[in-house]
Design a protein around this motif. Structure first.
Motif, short mmCIF file in Angstrom:
data_model
loop_
_atom_site.label_atom_id
_atom_site.label_comp_id
_atom_site.label_asym_id
_atom_site.label_seq_id
_atom_site.Cartn_x
_atom_site.Cartn_y
_atom_site.Cartn_z
N TYR A 459 0.81 -1.21 0.00
CA TYR A 459 0.00 0.00 0.00
C TYR A 459 0.84 1.26 0.00
N ARG A 460 2.12 1.14 0.35
CA ARG A 460 3.00 2.30 0.37
C ARG A 460 3.35 2.80 -1.04
N ASN A 461 3.06 2.00 -2.03
CA ASN A 461 3.28 2.41 -3.42
C ASN A 461 2.13 3.30 -3.88
N PRO A 462 2.38 4.59 -4.14
CA PRO A 462 1.29 5.50 -4.55
C PRO A 462 0.63 5.09 -5.86
N ALA A 463 1.38 4.33 -6.69
CA ALA A 463 0.86 3.94 -8.00
C ALA A 463 0.24 2.55 -8.01
N GLY A 522 1.76 10.91 5.99
CA GLY A 522 0.75 10.48 5.03
C GLY A 522 1.34 10.09 3.69
N LEU A 523 2.32 10.88 3.21
CA LEU A 523 2.94 10.60 1.91
C LEU A 523 3.79 9.34 1.98
N GLU A 524 4.47 9.12 3.10
CA GLU A 524 5.28 7.92 3.26
C GLU A 524 4.41 6.65 3.29
N ALA A 525 3.19 6.80 3.73
CA ALA A 525 2.29 5.64 3.80
C ALA A 525 1.69 5.29 2.46
N GLY A 526 1.88 6.15 1.44
CA GLY A 526 1.41 5.80 0.09
C GLY A 526 0.49 6.80 -0.57
N PHE A 527 0.00 7.80 0.17
CA PHE A 527 -0.85 8.81 -0.47
C PHE A 527 0.01 9.70 -1.37
N ASN A 528 -0.58 10.12 -2.49
CA ASN A 528 0.20 10.91 -3.43
C ASN A 528 -0.12 12.41 -3.40
N SER A 529 -1.01 12.82 -2.49
CA SER A 529 -1.32 14.25 -2.36
C SER A 529 -1.92 14.53 -0.99
N LYS A 530 -1.84 15.79 -0.58
CA LYS A 530 -2.38 16.18 0.72
C LYS A 530 -3.89 16.00 0.76
N SER A 531 -4.56 16.40 -0.31
CA SER A 531 -6.03 16.33 -0.33
C SER A 531 -6.52 14.88 -0.25
N ALA A 532 -5.85 13.97 -1.01
CA ALA A 532 -6.24 12.55 -0.98
C ALA A 532 -6.04 11.98 0.42
N PHE A 533 -4.93 12.36 1.05
CA PHE A 533 -4.61 11.89 2.38
C PHE A 533 -5.65 12.37 3.40
N TYR A 534 -5.90 13.65 3.45
CA TYR A 534 -6.82 14.21 4.44
C TYR A 534 -8.25 13.71 4.22
N ASN A 535 -8.69 13.66 2.97
CA ASN A 535 -10.05 13.22 2.68
C ASN A 535 -10.27 11.76 3.08
#
Length: 559
Positions: A459-463, A522-535
């Motif tokens: 899951y850490r892979n953003p792609a 959040g980014l290290e866990a696999g999210f590729n943007s702040k908005s995706a992470f927070y939402n």
């Protein structure tokens, strides 16, 4: 006079012991499979190569010149045999066959050089001086052999990593179990090669250092590595052979014994890798497909494509007109989703495909130029294989493949195609009866997916994509999506994000990460943007990550 010391005596006895141990196993066990034979040959050649080097150091070859007649550049042959062993073990023998002649060039070159040197020694150095011969043996030979071993080691390690990435029809954890011990051996050999190269550089730089004493510890380390490799490999290969034997005994449990004659079944047993891939696909595909056209396209795109063919077309029979119409395609004929480039219609009885529909028998054409029935489609090809597809005893269509190489299709292709044709019949019957697949809580594919997430942190892979994971597990993306929805209660995106949120929550409440910015976690866990992470975080927890950190100080432990 012979020059014995504790080190060269230890190496000499160790090499003889390794050679005797392997020869004993060869003559008592008499291995039949290629993998084990390559393994034994590698150790035999390696032991002989070590004995050759040590005999020079001790002075045996100088005292008894006749021995040098039997010397060969085995140090250039051993890495090649090791590569053959690796490729056979990983079922990548085609790769070895493709490059084996290139790999043998150093051996062939030094075989010629050795021949000249042998003649030179027996004519009392009339061709080459003693100094030149010494340089060939101690400088050119040893250094180039070491460099060659290092390069081959790195290349083989990349073959292993490529095998792990491709996975084929095996589960991820089976692949890791199969390659872990081999990677460890390769890494050890590569590290020893690096140490040897550094030792050479040290000798070149410091003129006060020299002699064989510098190399003795490395020789002993190499021998120790080969002994460990021998012990581990014997037990591992025996286990693999036992599993293979058990697999062959239980292979008929798939129900293929009811579908094929013993002769055909024997061929399929030799191609278990591809057969299991096909069976796995049909067991999990077409989960919610309700139209015949979609079924046929899905089979060609996700099943036939795995057989690495150039061109394949599935014809359906129009019973009223007695015309065979191209319904689905793989290769050049595929134009777009569910569309065929310039689709053809062939009357029953015309061409090779029409003959199959008329007689109900398969056709395997080795050279289409010699068959007047051959009809050119998008372009002329030299080989063709066509098998009929029946549904409850009634001809439904023809599965047809062509290839640009003459004599391309074999008995293996024939039975694999017949297997696909028979399984296609079962799928079409299932479609007619509107029977679906059920998903149980102990679904093995779901367990494997969860393991990839929990242990490999995919899951850490953003792609990360559903299609990529489905290929890795070797099931259809559609079926995997249904499994996730059914057993986790989430869609694929939320399923992946749930693992990310779990890790983020752990870090946000751990003292080791108190100075980490929330967004970085959040980014290290696999999210590729702040908005995706927070939402996503708020969707799954009901609060923002910042608020979560304030409410949960240092309670959980980092996963």
């Amino acid at each position: 006079m012979l020059h014995w010391n504790l080190y060269n005596t230890t190496i000499f006895i160790g090499a003889i012991g390794l050679l005797a141990l392997v020869l004993y196993h060869v003559f008592t066990k008499k291995p039949q499979d290629k993998t084990t034979r390559y393994f034994y040959w590698f150790l035999i050649i390696t032991a002989i190569a070590i004995l050759q080097y040590i005999s020079f150091d001790i002075g045996i070859s100088r005292k008894y010149k006749v021995i040098s007649l039997f010397f060969l550049p085995f140090e250039f042959l051993a890495p090649v045999i090791f590569t053959a062993f690796t490729c056979a073990y990983l079922q990548k023998e085609k790769l070895f066959k493709k490059y084996k002649y290139y790999l043998l060039i150093p051996f062939a070159a030094f075989f010629l050089i050795y021949t000249v040197v042998k003649i030179n020694v027996f004519v009392d150095y009339a061709i080459l001086s003693r100094e030149t011969v010494r340089n060939i043996r101690t400088e050119w030979n040893e250094n180039l052999a070491l460099l060659f071993t290092f390069i081959i080691g790195v290349w083989n390690y990349r073959i292993i990593k490529s095998y792990e990435k491709d996975l084929g029809d095996q589960s991820y954890h089976f692949v890791l179990r199969k390659t872990k011990w081999l990677k460890n051996i390769y890494m050890t050999l590569i590290l020893l090669s690096v140490f040897w190269l550094l030792t050479l550089l040290y000798i070149k730089i410091d003129v006060n250092v020299g002699g064989n004493d510098t190399y003795y510890p490395l020789w002993i380390a190499y021998l120790a590595c080969y002994y460990v490799f021998y012990i581990k490999s014997v037990s591992h290969l025996q286990k693999i052979q036992k599993e293979k034997a058990e697999e062959e005994k239980t292979f008929n449990l798939s129900g293929l014994d009811k579908m094929f004659e013993p002769t055909a079944l024997a061929v399929l047993q030799k191609n278990q890798s591809q057969v299991i891939t096909i069976l796995s696909y049909f067991a999990t595909s077409l989960f919610d497909i309700s139209k015949t056209k979609e079924v046929l396209w899905d089979i060609l795109e996700n099943c036939v494509s795995k057989l690495e063919l150039e061109d394949c077309v599935l014809y359906l029979l129009d019973e009223k007109t007695q015309m065979l119409k191209q319904e689905a395609a793989f290769g050049n004929k595929k134009q777009d989703a569910f569309k065929i480039h310039e689709p053809k219609e062939i009357p029953v009885g015309k061409g090779i495909v029409g003959s199959v529909a008329q007689t109900g028998n398969y056709e395997l054409i080795k050279d289409t130029r010699k068959d007047k029935r051959y009809i050119i489609d998008d372009k002329a090809r030299l080989s063709e294989l066509a098998v009929p597809i029946y549904v409850e005893g009634i001809l439904k269509g023809v599965l047809d493949a062509e290839h640009s190489q003459r004599n391309f299709f074999t008995e293996n292709h024939l039975y694999l195609f017949q297997l696909i044709a028979k399984l296609t019949e079962k799928k079409l019957i299932q479609l007619q009866q509107k029977k679906g697949l059920s998903i149980s809580k102990d679904n093995s594919y779901y367990k494997e997916l969860c393991s990839l997430m929990e242990e490999e942190k995919r899951y850490r892979n953003p792609a990360i994509k559903l299609s990529t994971l489905s290929e890795e597990i070797n099931i259809s993306a559609n079926y995997l999506s249904q499994v996730i929805n059914s057993l986790s209660g989430h869609n694929f995106s939320d399923f992946v994000n749930s693992y990310r949120i779990k890790e983020i929550k752990s870090k946000l409440s751990h003292p080791a990460f108190i100075e980490y910015p929330v967004l970085s976690i959040g980014l290290e866990a696999g999210f590729n943007s702040k908005s995706a992470f927070y939402n996503s975080f708020k969707k799954l927890t009901g609060m923002s990550p910042t608020v979560f950190r304030e409410k949960h100080p240092f309670k959980s432990q980092f996963l």
